[in-house]
Design a protein around this motif. Sequence first.
Motif, PDB file in Angstrom:
ATOM      1  N   ALA A  96       0.788  -1.330   0.175  1.00 34.01           N
ATOM      2  CA  ALA A  96      -0.144  -0.190   0.181  1.00 34.01           C
ATOM      3  C   ALA A  96       1.054   1.225  -0.021  1.00 34.01           C
ATOM      4  N   GLN A  97       1.983   0.993  -0.113  1.00 37.80           N
ATOM      5  CA  GLN A  97       2.908   2.415   0.311  1.00 37.80           C
ATOM      6  C   GLN A  97       3.982   2.431  -0.359  1.00 37.80           C
ATOM      7  N   CYS A  98       3.717   1.169  -1.973  1.00 38.13           N
ATOM      8  CA  CYS A  98       5.023   1.313  -2.660  1.00 38.13           C
ATOM      9  C   CYS A  98       4.156   2.277  -3.509  1.00 38.13           C
ATOM     10  N   GLY A  99       5.522   3.296  -4.047  1.00 40.30           N
ATOM     11  CA  GLY A  99       4.754   4.046  -5.286  1.00 40.30           C
ATOM     12  C   GLY A  99       3.800   4.653  -5.017  1.00 40.30           C
ATOM     13  N   SER A 100       3.113   5.511  -6.582  1.00 43.37           N
ATOM     14  CA  SER A 100       2.260   5.968  -6.592  1.00 43.37           C
ATOM     15  C   SER A 100       0.795   5.002  -7.164  1.00 43.37           C
ATOM     16  N   ASN A 105      -0.563  -0.635  -9.451  1.00 43.33           N
ATOM     17  CA  ASN A 105      -1.169  -1.054 -10.728  1.00 43.33           C
ATOM     18  C   ASN A 105      -0.559  -1.446 -11.339  1.00 43.33           C
ATOM     19  N   ARG A 106       0.449  -1.058 -12.104  1.00 46.79           N
ATOM     20  CA  ARG A 106       0.943  -1.830 -12.870  1.00 46.79           C
ATOM     21  C   ARG A 106       2.219  -2.701 -12.155  1.00 46.79           C
ATOM     22  N   ALA A 107       2.881  -2.022 -11.378  1.00 46.66           N
ATOM     23  CA  ALA A 107       4.733  -2.923 -11.318  1.00 46.66           C
ATOM     24  C   ALA A 107       3.631  -4.210 -10.222  1.00 46.66           C
ATOM     25  N   THR A 108       4.882  -5.086 -10.295  1.00 53.20           N
ATOM     26  CA  THR A 108       4.872  -6.505  -9.954  1.00 53.20           C
ATOM     27  C   THR A 108       5.937  -6.852  -9.046  1.00 53.20           C
ATOM     28  N   VAL A 109       4.912  -8.045  -7.993  1.00 52.72           N
ATOM     29  CA  VAL A 109       6.118  -8.558  -6.533  1.00 52.72           C
ATOM     30  C   VAL A 109       7.197  -9.132  -7.658  1.00 52.72           C
ATOM     31  N   LYS A 176       8.141   2.844   7.091  1.00 54.78           N
ATOM     32  CA  LYS A 176       9.103   3.227   6.084  1.00 54.78           C
ATOM     33  C   LYS A 176       9.244   5.065   6.335  1.00 54.78           C
ATOM     34  N   LEU A 177      11.282   5.781   5.652  1.00 56.83           N
ATOM     35  CA  LEU A 177      10.593   6.591   5.489  1.00 56.83           C
ATOM     36  C   LEU A 177      11.202   7.010   4.872  1.00 56.83           C
ATOM     37  N   GLY A 178      10.300   8.141   4.232  1.00 62.57           N
ATOM     38  CA  GLY A 178      11.202   8.622   2.742  1.00 62.57           C
ATOM     39  C   GLY A 178      11.075  10.243   2.457  1.00 62.57           C
ATOM     40  N   PRO A 179      11.296  11.128   1.893  1.00 61.57           N
ATOM     41  CA  PRO A 179      11.615  12.276   1.813  1.00 61.57           C
ATOM     42  C   PRO A 179      10.725  13.414   1.490  1.00 61.57           C
ATOM     43  N   ARG A 180       8.921  12.491   1.248  1.00 61.56           N
ATOM     44  CA  ARG A 180       8.202  13.153   1.253  1.00 61.56           C
ATOM     45  C   ARG A 180       6.844  12.813   1.272  1.00 61.56           C
ATOM     46  N   GLN A 181       6.113  13.141   1.446  1.00 56.88           N
ATOM     47  CA  GLN A 181       4.469  12.207   1.885  1.00 56.88           C
ATOM     48  C   GLN A 181       3.974  11.057   1.397  1.00 56.88           C
ATOM     49  N   ASP A 182       4.054  11.632  -0.198  1.00 53.16           N
ATOM     50  CA  ASP A 182       3.001  11.454  -1.531  1.00 53.16           C
ATOM     51  C   ASP A 182       4.850   9.928  -2.606  1.00 53.16           C
ATOM     52  N   LEU A 183       4.391   8.881  -2.808  1.00 52.50           N
ATOM     53  CA  LEU A 183       5.157   8.941  -3.722  1.00 52.50           C
ATOM     54  C   LEU A 183       6.504   8.828  -3.740  1.00 52.50           C
ATOM     55  N   SER A 184       7.048   8.119  -2.417  1.00 54.61           N
ATOM     56  CA  SER A 184       7.912   8.002  -2.001  1.00 54.61           C
ATOM     57  C   SER A 184       9.381   7.441  -1.761  1.00 54.61           C
ATOM     58  N   ILE A 185      10.426   7.056  -2.354  1.00 54.89           N
ATOM     59  CA  ILE A 185      11.206   6.353  -2.289  1.00 54.89           C
ATOM     60  C   ILE A 185      12.111   6.285  -0.703  1.00 54.89           C
ATOM     61  N   SER A 186      12.046   5.040  -0.475  1.00 53.05           N
ATOM     62  CA  SER A 186      12.049   4.706   0.997  1.00 53.05           C
ATOM     63  C   SER A 186      13.639   5.196   1.114  1.00 53.05           C
ATOM     64  N   ARG A 187      13.888   5.978   2.236  1.00 48.42           N
ATOM     65  CA  ARG A 187      15.392   6.155   2.662  1.00 48.42           C
ATOM     66  C   ARG A 187      15.273   5.335   3.911  1.00 48.42           C
ATOM     67  N   LEU A 188      14.289   5.045   4.572  1.00 52.39           N
ATOM     68  CA  LEU A 188      15.002   3.477   5.251  1.00 52.39           C
ATOM     69  C   LEU A 188      13.786   2.699   5.262  1.00 52.39           C
ATOM     70  N   ASN A 189      13.764   1.235   5.444  1.00 48.02           N
ATOM     71  CA  ASN A 189      12.333   1.328   5.862  1.00 48.02           C
ATOM     72  C   ASN A 189      12.339  -0.797   6.810  1.00 48.02           C
ATOM     73  N   ILE A 190      11.463  -0.579   7.384  1.00 46.45           N
ATOM     74  CA  ILE A 190      11.521  -1.671   7.779  1.00 46.45           C
ATOM     75  C   ILE A 190      11.017  -2.923   8.123  1.00 46.45           C
ATOM     76  N   ALA A 191      10.584  -4.290   8.168  1.00 44.27           N
ATOM     77  CA  ALA A 191      10.148  -4.750   8.686  1.00 44.27           C
ATOM     78  C   ALA A 191       9.859  -5.832   9.469  1.00 44.27           C
ATOM     79  N   LEU A 192       8.761  -6.176  10.390  1.00 43.28           N
ATOM     80  CA  LEU A 192       9.146  -7.415  11.487  1.00 43.28           C
ATOM     81  C   LEU A 192       7.702  -8.483  11.547  1.00 43.28           C
ATOM     82  N   LEU A 193       7.867  -9.347  11.974  1.00 49.40           N
ATOM     83  CA  LEU A 193       7.539 -10.372  12.286  1.00 49.40           C
ATOM     84  C   LEU A 193       7.806 -11.134  13.818  1.00 49.40           C
ATOM     85  N   ALA A 194       6.311 -11.613  14.061  1.00 45.44           N
ATOM     86  CA  ALA A 194       6.909 -11.710  15.498  1.00 45.44           C
ATOM     87  C   ALA A 194       5.418 -12.378  16.283  1.00 45.44           C
ATOM     88  N   GLU A 195       5.830 -13.153  17.560  1.00 44.84           N
ATOM     89  CA  GLU A 195       5.733 -13.796  18.204  1.00 44.84           C
ATOM     90  C   GLU A 195       5.056 -12.593  19.089  1.00 44.84           C
TER      91      GLU A 195
END
Length: 289
Positions: A96-100, A105-109, A176-195
Amino acid sequence: MSELSVATPGDMAELRAMFAAAAGPMNFISGGTDMLIAGRPLPMGGLLIDLSRVAGMAFICADDGGIRIGGATTVAAIAADRGLALRLPALAEAAAQCGSVQIRNRATVGGNIANAAPAADLVPVLVAARARLGCIGRDGASCELAICDYTPGRGHLIAEVILPRNGLLPYSAFVKLGPRQDLSISRLNIALLAEFQDGCFGDVRIAAGALGPRPLRLPLAEAALAGKELAPATLRDFLSALTAEVDAAIPGRGSQTYKRRAIAGLGLDLVAQALGLSPRGQLFEEAAQ
């Protein structure tokens, strides 16, 4: 080198036949969003295979076992899939936070992985979930690779992403943290999975992007939470571990000081989001002091 030719297979059988018949270089395109970036021209020769019309390459199957996602599945489809959001919220949030809207709608996993951008948003979640890639090799045969063992440009087409049941944990989050609010390329991103049960963490897996050439696991940060009670002292140890991870990953880089501070704020948001808590609650306020 021969001139560039373009092929548009309609199904997997036709696609495999093209692998077997191709004598020269092969390249793939599906969403094509990265081709819009200046400096990334089309290949000069060989065979360019358009995957966007291949039946059976776009799907999401989230059942009682693991999760399987077709390589040509769009990022928008991942963000919108309710079953996936229940099983692995972090991946839906990353999508949901990837690009615009247009890019999603076009980019794939498969493209997000194969493009191998250090800040790719989906990949940290997949790394933390111990994803495996169902690939088609240069000879048309199927093979399976751990996502951490995948190397772009080796002739492997990502046909599907496999998230095994033993790699999924009950709680997950992505920030994630990017240089602007929308359409942001991550300057840093983190994922966590936990019990997490009775106020204590069990198994914890954390991966971050934009700290190196590819997303990487953060073992010090994982150890700071695993088996520990959720308390201000635990969170302070976690923040110290995140800072140490940055120092180890990018020593002497111009962005090191900035990312040392940024990752602390992201870390608290990450834990709070995973557990459904407010990052402005007293627990997190005390940890940040």
